[in-house]
Write a protein that holds these residues in place. Sequence first.
Motif, PDB file in Angstrom:
ATOM      1  N   ARG A  67       7.575   5.605   5.796  1.00  0.00           N
ATOM      2  CA  ARG A  67       6.307   5.576   5.057  1.00  0.00           C
ATOM      3  C   ARG A  67       5.196   6.236   5.868  1.00  0.00           C
ATOM      4  O   ARG A  67       5.166   6.164   7.099  1.00  0.00           O
ATOM      5  CB  ARG A  67       5.895   4.131   4.723  1.00  0.00           C
ATOM      6  CG  ARG A  67       6.840   3.403   3.771  1.00  0.00           C
ATOM      7  CD  ARG A  67       6.336   1.983   3.560  1.00  0.00           C
ATOM      8  NE  ARG A  67       7.218   1.199   2.722  1.00  0.00           N
ATOM      9  CZ  ARG A  67       7.029   0.981   1.427  1.00  0.00           C
ATOM     10  NH1 ARG A  67       5.993   1.522   0.812  1.00  0.00           N
ATOM     11  NH2 ARG A  67       7.891   0.242   0.743  1.00  0.00           N
ATOM     12  N   ARG A  68       4.307   6.871   5.158  1.00  0.00           N
ATOM     13  CA  ARG A  68       3.084   7.372   5.771  1.00  0.00           C
ATOM     14  C   ARG A  68       2.144   6.196   6.048  1.00  0.00           C
ATOM     15  O   ARG A  68       2.282   5.124   5.465  1.00  0.00           O
ATOM     16  CB  ARG A  68       2.400   8.376   4.844  1.00  0.00           C
ATOM     17  CG  ARG A  68       3.239   9.599   4.544  1.00  0.00           C
ATOM     18  CD  ARG A  68       3.249  10.542   5.733  1.00  0.00           C
ATOM     19  NE  ARG A  68       4.034  11.754   5.454  1.00  0.00           N
ATOM     20  CZ  ARG A  68       4.126  12.770   6.287  1.00  0.00           C
ATOM     21  NH1 ARG A  68       3.495  12.732   7.438  1.00  0.00           N
ATOM     22  NH2 ARG A  68       4.851  13.828   5.972  1.00  0.00           N
ATOM     23  N   GLN A 122      -1.017   5.570   5.308  1.00  0.00           N
ATOM     24  CA  GLN A 122      -1.799   5.059   4.188  1.00  0.00           C
ATOM     25  C   GLN A 122      -0.937   4.245   3.233  1.00  0.00           C
ATOM     26  O   GLN A 122      -1.331   3.158   2.791  1.00  0.00           O
ATOM     27  CB  GLN A 122      -2.454   6.226   3.442  1.00  0.00           C
ATOM     28  CG  GLN A 122      -3.374   5.779   2.309  1.00  0.00           C
ATOM     29  CD  GLN A 122      -4.078   6.966   1.668  1.00  0.00           C
ATOM     30  OE1 GLN A 122      -3.871   8.116   2.060  1.00  0.00           O
ATOM     31  NE2 GLN A 122      -4.909   6.682   0.684  1.00  0.00           N
ATOM     32  N   ASP A 123       0.251   4.743   2.932  1.00  0.00           N
ATOM     33  CA  ASP A 123       1.165   4.021   2.048  1.00  0.00           C
ATOM     34  C   ASP A 123       1.642   2.727   2.701  1.00  0.00           C
ATOM     35  O   ASP A 123       1.767   1.680   2.052  1.00  0.00           O
ATOM     36  CB  ASP A 123       2.346   4.929   1.712  1.00  0.00           C
ATOM     37  CG  ASP A 123       3.341   4.240   0.780  1.00  0.00           C
ATOM     38  OD1 ASP A 123       2.895   3.534  -0.137  1.00  0.00           O
ATOM     39  OD2 ASP A 123       4.559   4.392   0.991  1.00  0.00           O
ATOM     40  N   ALA A 124       1.896   2.775   4.018  1.00  0.00           N
ATOM     41  CA  ALA A 124       2.357   1.586   4.727  1.00  0.00           C
ATOM     42  C   ALA A 124       1.277   0.504   4.752  1.00  0.00           C
ATOM     43  O   ALA A 124       1.570  -0.690   4.590  1.00  0.00           O
ATOM     44  CB  ALA A 124       2.761   1.957   6.147  1.00  0.00           C
ATOM     45  N   HIS A 125       0.045   0.910   4.928  1.00  0.00           N
ATOM     46  CA  HIS A 125      -1.067  -0.051   4.951  1.00  0.00           C
ATOM     47  C   HIS A 125      -1.178  -0.783   3.610  1.00  0.00           C
ATOM     48  O   HIS A 125      -1.313  -2.017   3.560  1.00  0.00           O
ATOM     49  CB  HIS A 125      -2.367   0.681   5.269  1.00  0.00           C
ATOM     50  CG  HIS A 125      -3.516  -0.244   5.491  1.00  0.00           C
ATOM     51  ND1 HIS A 125      -4.827   0.203   5.529  1.00  0.00           N
ATOM     52  CD2 HIS A 125      -3.573  -1.593   5.663  1.00  0.00           C
ATOM     53  CE1 HIS A 125      -5.624  -0.827   5.739  1.00  0.00           C
ATOM     54  NE2 HIS A 125      -4.893  -1.924   5.819  1.00  0.00           N
ATOM     55  N   ALA A 126      -1.097  -0.048   2.522  1.00  0.00           N
ATOM     56  CA  ALA A 126      -1.169  -0.666   1.195  1.00  0.00           C
ATOM     57  C   ALA A 126       0.017  -1.598   0.971  1.00  0.00           C
ATOM     58  O   ALA A 126      -0.120  -2.676   0.377  1.00  0.00           O
ATOM     59  CB  ALA A 126      -1.209   0.412   0.119  1.00  0.00           C
ATOM     60  N   ALA A 127       1.192  -1.213   1.461  1.00  0.00           N
ATOM     61  CA  ALA A 127       2.379  -2.041   1.289  1.00  0.00           C
ATOM     62  C   ALA A 127       2.265  -3.346   2.071  1.00  0.00           C
ATOM     63  O   ALA A 127       2.664  -4.418   1.588  1.00  0.00           O
ATOM     64  CB  ALA A 127       3.624  -1.267   1.732  1.00  0.00           C
TER      65      ALA A 127
END
Length: 202
Positions: A119-120, A122-127
């Motif tokens: 995951r990138r 930004q995507d990891a933070h949201a997850a």
Amino acid sequence: MPRPDKVAGDWFPAPARARARRGLTEAERALWTLYTARAQVAPLPGKALAPLPQPAAPPPVPAPATTPSAPAAKPKPALPHRGVELQIGHAPPGLDARRWKSLRRGETRPERTLDLHGRRAQDAHAAVRRFLHEAQSDGVRCVAIVTGKGSIGQEPGVLRRELPHWLNAPELRHLLLGAAHYAAGNPGAVVLLLRRPKGPRG
């Protein structure tokens, strides 16, 4: 005999010219009215005394100019952790020693796991946000987050480096009681002990 060049008017003085009658000024009229009122002077038959002068009303005082007040700022809700930083691998204040020892040794098994491999940031933070909120809402007490050592196109270890900052953000910190590495030799996985949700579970 009178001289012929003298007329009668020259021998007798002409009657004095009547002086022009001057009316009373406002100040004199007011003074006279006050005097007659205090001396209780009775007017002549068919005459009436002038009414007492009324004091002039003071000018109205202008109302002070009002400026619109700024809206009051909404108070921020107090967080249960009171701003104490959560450090992975360090015993947090308020957590009893037995529970912390069980978490640090891996005896408290995670009920859910989030794998961030590939995951990138930004995507990891949201997850991570979504994962922790859902787990705490469901009453889950222990979870694991696997960051790994980075992925293609990323700086090595970027997720592992950013995860502590995400966990200490106000939106997530109040959900957590403690954090430890899943195993001493595996810093790429973190186990988290969550607070119990407030209120009865549905």
